[in-house]
Design a protein around this motif. Structure first.
Motif, PDB file in Angstrom:
ATOM      1  N   TYR A 172      56.668  53.804   8.673  1.00  0.00           N
ATOM      2  CA  TYR A 172      58.049  54.061   8.260  1.00  0.00           C
ATOM      3  C   TYR A 172      58.078  54.915   7.005  1.00  0.00           C
ATOM      4  O   TYR A 172      58.852  55.873   6.912  1.00  0.00           O
ATOM      5  N   PHE A 173      57.238  54.589   6.041  1.00  0.00           N
ATOM      6  CA  PHE A 173      57.209  55.363   4.801  1.00  0.00           C
ATOM      7  C   PHE A 173      56.769  56.804   5.052  1.00  0.00           C
ATOM      8  O   PHE A 173      57.249  57.735   4.408  1.00  0.00           O
ATOM      9  N   ASP A 174      55.833  56.992   6.003  1.00  0.00           N
ATOM     10  CA  ASP A 174      55.401  58.343   6.350  1.00  0.00           C
ATOM     11  C   ASP A 174      56.551  59.147   6.953  1.00  0.00           C
ATOM     12  O   ASP A 174      56.670  60.358   6.722  1.00  0.00           O
TER      13      ASP A 174
ATOM     14  N   ARG B 228      59.178  50.352  -2.067  1.00  0.00           N
ATOM     15  CA  ARG B 228      57.933  50.744  -1.412  1.00  0.00           C
ATOM     16  C   ARG B 228      56.879  49.653  -1.568  1.00  0.00           C
ATOM     17  O   ARG B 228      55.710  49.920  -1.838  1.00  0.00           O
ATOM     18  N   GLY B 229      57.280  48.411  -1.379  1.00  0.00           N
ATOM     19  CA  GLY B 229      56.340  47.298  -1.363  1.00  0.00           C
ATOM     20  C   GLY B 229      55.815  47.050   0.039  1.00  0.00           C
ATOM     21  O   GLY B 229      56.551  47.200   1.013  1.00  0.00           O
ATOM     22  N   ILE B 230      54.549  46.675   0.143  1.00  0.00           N
ATOM     23  CA  ILE B 230      53.939  46.323   1.430  1.00  0.00           C
ATOM     24  C   ILE B 230      53.172  45.018   1.263  1.00  0.00           C
ATOM     25  O   ILE B 230      52.263  44.916   0.430  1.00  0.00           O
TER      26      ILE B 230
ATOM     27  N   ALA C 170      51.968  59.737  -2.259  1.00  0.00           N
ATOM     28  CA  ALA C 170      53.047  60.101  -1.345  1.00  0.00           C
ATOM     29  C   ALA C 170      54.374  59.446  -1.718  1.00  0.00           C
ATOM     30  O   ALA C 170      55.433  59.919  -1.309  1.00  0.00           O
ATOM     31  N   ALA C 171      54.325  58.361  -2.483  1.00  0.00           N
ATOM     32  CA  ALA C 171      55.551  57.638  -2.837  1.00  0.00           C
ATOM     33  C   ALA C 171      56.244  58.215  -4.058  1.00  0.00           C
ATOM     34  O   ALA C 171      57.407  57.889  -4.319  1.00  0.00           O
TER      35      ALA C 171
END
Length: 214
Positions: A29-31, A65-67, A81-82
């Protein structure tokens, strides 16, 4: 049995499964959906992921942007990238390193990886406010290591012109364990825990509340 002792035994065995199931979808999703510029970026592991940052800070334009399950070595793979012209970054990472693969558990190693993350954020967003959060208390079993680690985090923040947000006095009980009202499993935060964290962050993020999203 102490939950942190259990994590220390089980997590290294289950790590690849946890990473693929918990993190792969969010990474995809972040990509696909980059962080817009001009945001207050919250980045880290499941403790960050679980925060309803837009509701906690309705006056801010935020990105989460936590995983879940990530350690410092995971975040190093995606931090560049973030970073897209944020106005501020709240970074919390390192708790999963404590019970991760044994070769990555040394306090000095964790702190060195944290400093590399901080350096990369600084390189890509030199004007942004950078808030380095500590590793939160867990059970008393990990308290000595976390105290040592957080001292190193504070030093790293100072070396790179970042602000170390000392959450320990607010979150730790007398024995070094996390206060019961702030965690549901000695690790992940309750609503009260998120409200307490947001209260500590608010003075640092107040300057960005009047700005419109980019």
């Amino acid at each position: 049995m102490n939950s942190d002792r259990i994590y220390s035994v089980l997590v290294p065995v289950l790590r690849s499964t946890v990473k693929s199931r918990m993190g792969a979808g969010r990474r995809r999703y972040f990509d696909a959906v980059p962080v817009p510029p001009g945001r207050v970026l919250f980045i880290g592991d499941s403790i960050t992921e679980g925060g309803l940052w837009g509701d906690l800070f309705p006056e801010l334009a935020t990105s989460n942007r936590g995983i879940g399950g990530e350690a410092t070595y995971d975040l190093l793979e995606r931090v560049d990238a973030a970073i897209n012209a944020p106005v501020a970054v709240s970074l919390m990472i390192g708790t999963n390193d404590l019970h991760g693969p044994r070769r990555f558990r040394e306090t000095a190693q964790i702190a060195a990886r944290l400093e590399e993350i901080v350096r990369r954020i600084r390189d890509r967003a030199p004007a942004a406010t950078l808030l380095v959060n500590p590793v939160l208390p867990r059970t008393a079993y990990f308290a000595p290591r976390i105290r040592e680690l957080n001292a190193r985090y504070a030093d790293a923040a100072a070396r790179h012109g970042a602000t170390y947000v000392d959450l320990w006095p607010r979150f730790a009980a007398d024995d070094g364990a996390i206060r019961a009202e702030y965690a549901r499993d000695n690790l992940h935060l309750t609503p009260a825990g998120y409200l307490a964290w947001a209260e500590e962050l608010r003075p640092h993020l107040a300057p960005f509340g009047a700005k419109e999203p980019a």
